[in-house]
Scaffold this motif. Structure first.
Motif, mmCIF file in Angstrom:
data_model
loop_
_atom_site.group_PDB
_atom_site.id
_atom_site.type_symbol
_atom_site.label_atom_id
_atom_site.label_comp_id
_atom_site.label_asym_id
_atom_site.label_seq_id
_atom_site.Cartn_x
_atom_site.Cartn_y
_atom_site.Cartn_z
ATOM 1 N N THR A 89 -1.966 -0.267 -7.528
ATOM 2 C CA THR A 89 -0.998 -0.430 -8.619
ATOM 3 C C THR A 89 0.320 -1.047 -8.176
ATOM 4 N N HIS A 90 0.533 -1.137 -6.858
ATOM 5 C CA HIS A 90 1.791 -1.685 -6.357
ATOM 6 C C HIS A 90 1.513 -2.695 -5.245
ATOM 7 N N PRO A 91 2.389 -3.664 -5.065
ATOM 8 C CA PRO A 91 2.214 -4.608 -3.956
ATOM 9 C C PRO A 91 2.495 -3.958 -2.614
ATOM 10 N N VAL A 92 1.990 -4.575 -1.557
ATOM 11 C CA VAL A 92 2.334 -4.165 -0.198
ATOM 12 C C VAL A 92 3.619 -4.881 0.174
ATOM 13 N N LYS A 93 4.640 -4.131 0.524
ATOM 14 C CA LYS A 93 5.953 -4.707 0.786
ATOM 15 C C LYS A 93 6.177 -4.941 2.283
ATOM 16 N N HIS A 94 7.075 -5.867 2.572
ATOM 17 C CA HIS A 94 7.465 -6.155 3.954
ATOM 18 C C HIS A 94 7.997 -4.884 4.623
ATOM 19 N N ASN A 95 7.549 -4.653 5.856
ATOM 20 C CA ASN A 95 7.944 -3.507 6.678
ATOM 21 C C ASN A 95 7.341 -2.173 6.204
ATOM 22 N N ALA A 96 6.312 -2.233 5.359
ATOM 23 C CA ALA A 96 5.641 -1.006 4.927
ATOM 24 C C ALA A 96 4.961 -0.328 6.109
ATOM 25 N N SER A 97 4.923 0.994 6.092
ATOM 26 C CA SER A 97 4.196 1.764 7.096
ATOM 27 C C SER A 97 2.808 2.052 6.554
ATOM 28 N N LEU A 98 1.765 1.624 7.286
ATOM 29 C CA LEU A 98 0.393 1.741 6.816
ATOM 30 C C LEU A 98 -0.491 2.398 7.867
ATOM 31 N N LEU A 99 -1.598 2.979 7.408
ATOM 32 C CA LEU A 99 -2.604 3.531 8.306
ATOM 33 C C LEU A 99 -3.650 2.456 8.547
ATOM 34 N N LEU A 100 -3.834 2.095 9.812
ATOM 35 C CA LEU A 100 -4.747 1.024 10.187
ATOM 36 C C LEU A 100 -5.981 1.637 10.846
ATOM 37 N N ILE A 101 -7.165 1.223 10.384
ATOM 38 C CA ILE A 101 -8.424 1.752 10.917
ATOM 39 C C ILE A 101 -9.243 0.588 11.452
ATOM 40 N N LEU A 102 -9.406 0.546 12.771
ATOM 41 C CA LEU A 102 -10.173 -0.510 13.437
ATOM 42 C C LEU A 102 -11.251 0.173 14.269
ATOM 43 N N GLY A 103 -12.509 -0.025 13.871
ATOM 44 C CA GLY A 103 -13.592 0.731 14.511
ATOM 45 C C GLY A 103 -13.406 2.203 14.205
ATOM 46 N N THR A 104 -13.338 3.032 15.250
ATOM 47 C CA THR A 104 -13.067 4.460 15.061
ATOM 48 C C THR A 104 -11.623 4.817 15.392
ATOM 49 N N THR A 105 -10.797 3.784 15.638
ATOM 50 C CA THR A 105 -9.387 4.007 15.938
ATOM 51 C C THR A 105 -8.573 4.067 14.646
ATOM 52 N N GLU A 106 -7.749 5.088 14.514
ATOM 53 C CA GLU A 106 -6.836 5.219 13.377
ATOM 54 C C GLU A 106 -5.418 5.381 13.914
ATOM 55 N N LEU A 107 -4.495 4.555 13.426
ATOM 56 C CA LEU A 107 -3.103 4.668 13.881
ATOM 57 C C LEU A 107 -2.161 4.127 12.824
ATOM 58 N N LEU A 108 -0.900 4.521 12.941
ATOM 59 C CA LEU A 108 0.132 4.032 12.037
ATOM 60 C C LEU A 108 0.704 2.716 12.558
ATOM 61 N N ALA A 109 1.007 1.820 11.643
ATOM 62 C CA ALA A 109 1.571 0.530 12.032
ATOM 63 C C ALA A 109 2.552 0.044 10.968
ATOM 64 N N ARG A 110 3.566 -0.683 11.419
ATOM 65 C CA ARG A 110 4.518 -1.303 10.495
ATOM 66 C C ARG A 110 4.058 -2.723 10.199
ATOM 67 N N ALA A 111 4.036 -3.077 8.916
ATOM 68 C CA ALA A 111 3.506 -4.368 8.478
ATOM 69 C C ALA A 111 4.644 -5.347 8.202
ATOM 70 N N ARG A 112 4.813 -6.327 9.074
ATOM 71 C CA ARG A 112 5.807 -7.392 8.873
ATOM 72 C C ARG A 112 5.095 -8.584 8.231
ATOM 73 N N ILE A 113 5.338 -8.791 6.949
ATOM 74 C CA ILE A 113 4.668 -9.879 6.232
ATOM 75 C C ILE A 113 5.318 -11.204 6.635
#
Length: 211
Positions: A89-113
């Motif tokens: 319902t909302h856009p992903v904004k610059h510098n948003a904090s997101l949960l990233l899942i790659l394979g079985t790895t889960e970690l928090l990351a800051r998204a710089r668009i």
């Protein structure tokens, strides 16, 4: 200590020294099994059980990767093409904090668009992720993105660059270069790396991608 997983590429053999990423813990292969049969060597695409000597099970975490010594690089930042699902319902904004899942790895990351100010529902964009902890990622890897809370899946992405230099947002030359990588054509990726680095050892290029 016994670990299990699917062998994605390369091979392992009995007695070989390995490292556990991203923390670079070393160990030795004591026993290998596929389909409950003991093997001297295992090949890609097989489900593997590996008995390791020289490491305690408490030191191994979900999401860790077993690799050959010095085969892969550990990173904390990478650039990817991100696609946002239409149901959010909302856009992903610059510098948003997101949960990233790659394979079985889960970690928090800051998204710089990199190419816009926000990514709308059903939209896409180029994003530099700055991760809270180190991880193993290669060009061509796919990942899932979720909100940290509530954990709603908002999209996914494709890794394009695992060794980004200091980059400026909305740099058209950089954006064009990253878009060139999206096909994952090895020639395009290698030429792009050479353009960025000037000179790069062959083994470093092989570390960076799934080719």
């Amino acid at each position: 200590t016994v670990v299990t997983g699917t062998l994605r590429d390369g091979s392992f053999q009995l007695g070989e020294e390995i490292e556990i990423l991203p923390r670079r813990i070393t160990a030795r292969i004591r026993e290998l099994q596929t389909h409950k049969k003991i093997q001297d060597k295992v090949m890609p695409g097989t489900r593997v059980a590996m008995n390791l000597a020289g490491v305690e099970k408490e030191k191994i975490q979900r999401g860790d990767v077993i690799a050959r010594l010095n085969q892969d690089q550990v990173i904390h930042s990478f650039i990817a093409k991100v696609e946002v699902v239409s149901t959010v319902t909302h856009p992903v904004k610059h510098n948003a904090s997101l949960l990233l899942i790659l394979g079985t790895t889960e970690l928090l990351a800051r998204a710089r668009i990199m190419d816009k100010d926000q990514i709308p529902p059903a939209g896409s964009g180029l994003v530099q992720f700055e991760c809270k902890t180190n991880l193993l990622a290669r060009i061509g890897d796919h990942f899932i993105l979720r909100l940290p809370s509530p954990q709603i899946t908002i999209g996914g992405g494709l890794v394009l660059d695992v060794s980004p230099k200091s980059v400026k947002r909305k740099d058209q030359a950089l954006i064009s270069d990253l878009q060139r990588r999206e096909s994952l054509n090895p020639s395009d990726v290698i030429l792009s790396e050479l353009g960025k680095e000037g000179m790069i050892p062959k083994k470093e290029i092989l570390k960076a991608g799934n080719f």
